[in-house]
Scaffold this motif. Sequence first.
Motif, PDB file in Angstrom:
ATOM      1  N   THR A  52       3.414  -1.790   3.481  1.00 54.03           N
ATOM      2  CA  THR A  52       3.368  -0.510   2.783  1.00 54.03           C
ATOM      3  C   THR A  52       4.676  -0.287   2.035  1.00 54.03           C
TER       4      THR A  52
ATOM      5  N   SER B 176       1.457   4.861   1.112  1.00 56.14           N
ATOM      6  CA  SER B 176       0.994   5.562   2.313  1.00 56.14           C
ATOM      7  C   SER B 176       0.385   6.919   2.003  1.00 56.14           C
TER       8      SER B 176
ATOM      9  N   GLN C  57       0.831  -1.199   0.000  1.00 56.46           N
ATOM     10  CA  GLN C  57       0.000   0.000   0.000  1.00 56.46           C
ATOM     11  C   GLN C  57       0.869   1.254   0.000  1.00 56.46           C
TER      12      GLN C  57
END
Length: 329
Positions: free
Chosen positions: A60, A25, A23
């Motif tokens: 992340t 951020s 992911q």
Amino acid sequence: MTLRSLPTSPALHRVVALLQPPQSSFPLACAAEVFGDHGPEIPARYAFGVCTEHPGPVRTRSGYDMLVTAGLDALEGADTVLVPGWQQPAGTEVPAAVVAAVRRAHRRGARIVGICSGAFVLAAAGLLDGRRATTHWAQADGLAARFPQVRVDPAVLYVDHGDVSTSAGSAAGVDLCLHLVGVDQGAAYAMRIARRMVMPPHREGCQLQYAELPTSGPVTDSLAPLLEWLGGRLDQPVSVAEMAVRSQVSARTLTRRFTEQLGISPGRWLLDRRIAAARALLEDTDLPVETIARRVGLSSAVNLRRRFHEAVRTTPAAYRRAFRAERAG
């Protein structure tokens, strides 16, 4: 880092961000900053939460994991489903379970929002077929090649169809989210959030002004200090010549910078800010139109009515009535 579960209060508009490892951020933080908790100064209108296909640690791109406890079933209670990026190698298929969950949410009436490369997930779900959409300028060609049925516009900051929305690069996600807040809650509420974030409620121009150029050259000076100065003086008359003096450049150079960076003239930018401020005052106060006109630097009710009608296609009084009737409804 543990993100709290989505609140279930029916009084709040529920926004659920669908996360996928790895992911990014920043787009997630942009959405959380707009739709999240702003403290007691700004009354809560949204409940922000996150979910993922496989609950647990979500890797992340920033060197840490997020613990996400909600699965795809969280999308079933969302008013808005937000996809903050899709950081997968080119050609990677969006998981079938994710596609199905996004489609189900859309069918039952949830708004689906793709920030930056999140547009790839929306396209995989078929929600952008035959529609105009955008994504980060560096990924626009890839989106168009992979999903030829999508009309990719690489220039704009965002595209909003009501039920489906997409934004350009991550920071443009803030532009889109603030726009959606304005649609949901009105210009005044969106402006309060924007002020807290120390940014304008709406940016003019397009994302191509930020794209890499084929040849290197000098970087254009930022207009940010001037725009901040102007934002605090909307009640005062300010000419382009005065702006130029403030920026220590000629009026011609200043106009060129506005065109290059914002795609708009200095006078147009200032007028748009005045109209936005007038909309907020019409929504939030009972001040007479004459008073509002003076507060936003448009000198008189006659001038405000003319400028307002040109920009919004209605009168200040009609706008106030319609907004309040809509909110009451």
